[in-house]
Design an enzyme around this catalytic site. Structure first.
Site, PDB file in Angstrom:
ATOM      1  N   HIS A 293       0.907  -1.187  -0.189  1.00 46.33           N
ATOM      2  CA  HIS A 293       0.284   0.230   0.124  1.00 46.33           C
ATOM      3  C   HIS A 293       0.357   0.784   0.059  1.00 46.33           C
ATOM      4  O   HIS A 293       2.179   1.024   0.472  1.00 46.33           O
ATOM      5  CB  HIS A 293      -1.009  -0.013   1.016  1.00 46.33           C
ATOM      6  N   CYS A 311       3.161  -4.765   6.122  1.00 44.32           N
ATOM      7  CA  CYS A 311       3.228  -4.685   5.157  1.00 44.32           C
ATOM      8  C   CYS A 311       3.996  -4.377   4.160  1.00 44.32           C
ATOM      9  O   CYS A 311       5.454  -4.178   4.461  1.00 44.32           O
ATOM     10  CB  CYS A 311       2.286  -3.947   5.077  1.00 44.32           C
TER      11      CYS A 311
END
Length: 371
Positions: A293, A311
């Protein structure tokens, strides 16, 4: 004085009997005559407001008719119209009807990817069933996944509620894949029958595979085998490392909220270690919460340090922008693209965490099928 002609039900015998209700699917459907011969038999199944002829054939001796299939459909009304000659040459006609069992419990499979979608070459066909499947072999036989151009596609069970399909290698760009669900009336568990009888298809787009090197803090983006770009990233911190292995993009969100409490990152007061309401350019990689992201809240870490909670982050601005690394990558990605992480101090992602089946060898994948 001639005798009275026999009644049609004496000349033409139909099983199940006329007016029968709740007939079980394994009950034989049979039309016969004790003498003489059958001239014609027409059987129609009415199911889900659609009428379908039931194919079958009259035996060579003309004494019986049987359908080509071996099982009756569930929740259906059958109509039988037969004409026969008795031993004396008298013609009789008979019309009968019966209805079949309506099961109280049904199962369905929720399918990934979506019908008519265009996906990346790493897409895995995945069925999530709403009930435990005990008769997995029967359910597996009822699902067919075919490709044009043709390629060998094999199934793999993850437990009793998930069935995935993939080829040995990533799909070739341009492949059209068709998924046929013949689950209608298949008994997946005692008294639990399938509901779906449908087909759908999707198309494989260009090839894009990206390699995230957690130690080098970079991501190499390859399009059709050629290096498109090398993008600086930040991966999981030493305390919260990123999974190694091949992960497939399953969801793409322009903006989404990320709260650590939903994936196990909680403070002493129960609140999340982070709660970001507007994470831009978010691409889901695992069911457990790994995303690639955009990141607008970290400082000068991209290409230099790993600071995330697991992440993979790319530089972005609040609200997201097309000219940032995250926006550039998002705009060039598809659901079904592969992101592979290497050199992270973590285990390899589990093959059932998201669409992680590419982490199994072909031999391991085939070991998860049933004959």
């Amino acid at each position: 004085m001639l005798g009275k002609p026999p009644a049609p039900e004496d000349v033409i015998r139909v099983t199940p009997q006329d007016g029968a209700k709740g007939v079980r699917p394994q009950t034989p459907l049979l039309v016969r005559v004790p003498g003489g011969r059958l001239e014609s038999v027409k059987v129609v199944r009415s199911q889900d407001a659609q009428e379908t002829p039931v194919p079958g054939r009259i035996a060579a001796d003309g004494l019986s008719w049987r359908p080509d299939g071996h099982r009756l459909g569930l929740a259906a009304r059958y109509t039988v119209d037969a004409v026969a000659l008795d031993r004396d040459g008298n013609r009789s006609a008979r019309h009968t009807t019966f209805t079949t069992y309506v099961p109280e419990k049904r199962f369905i499979g929720y399918v990934t990817p979506e019908n008519r979608s265009t996906v990346g070459t790493g897409m895995i066909v995945s069925l999530e069933f709403n009930r435990e499947i005990e008769n997995r072999a029967a359910v597996q036989r009822a699902v067919r996944v075919t490709a044009e151009p043709a390629v060998d596609v094999r199934p793999h069970w993850f437990g009793s509620t998930r069935l995935d399909f993939r080829p040995e290698e990533y799909w070739a760009p341009g492949t059209r894949v068709t998924v046929a669900l013949g689950l209608r009336d298949v008994e997946g568990a005692p008294g639990v029958y399938g509901l779906q009888d449908k087909s759908f298809s999707f198309t494989v787009g260009r090839s894009q595979v990206s390699l995230v090197d957690a130690a080098e803090h970079t991501m190499q983006v390859r399009r059709d085998g050629d290096l498109l770009a090398t993008v600086p990233i930040t991966a999981g911190s030493p305390k919260n490392t990123t999974y190694n292995g091949k992960m497939v993009v399953t969801e793409m969100l322009e903006l989404t909220r990320m709260n650590g409490a939903t994936v196990g990152f909680k403070k002493a007061d129960g609140k999340g270690e982070y709660d970001i309401p507007d994470v831009p350019h978010a691409m889901r990689l695992t069911a457990s919460g790994t995303f690639l992201h955009g990141n607008y809240w970290a400082d000068d870490v991209f290409g230099k340090a790993n600071v995330s909670h697991g992440c993979v982050g790319l530089r972005d601005v609040k609200g997201g922008a097309a000219d940032t690394p995250a926006g550039w990558f998002f705009d060039r990605s598809l659901v079904g693209d592969v992101i592979e992480v290497v050199h992270s101090r973590d285990k390899r992602v589990a093959p059932d965490n998201g669409l992680g089946g590419w982490n199994l060898s072909w031999r391991e994948w085939n070991a998860g099928a049933l004959e």
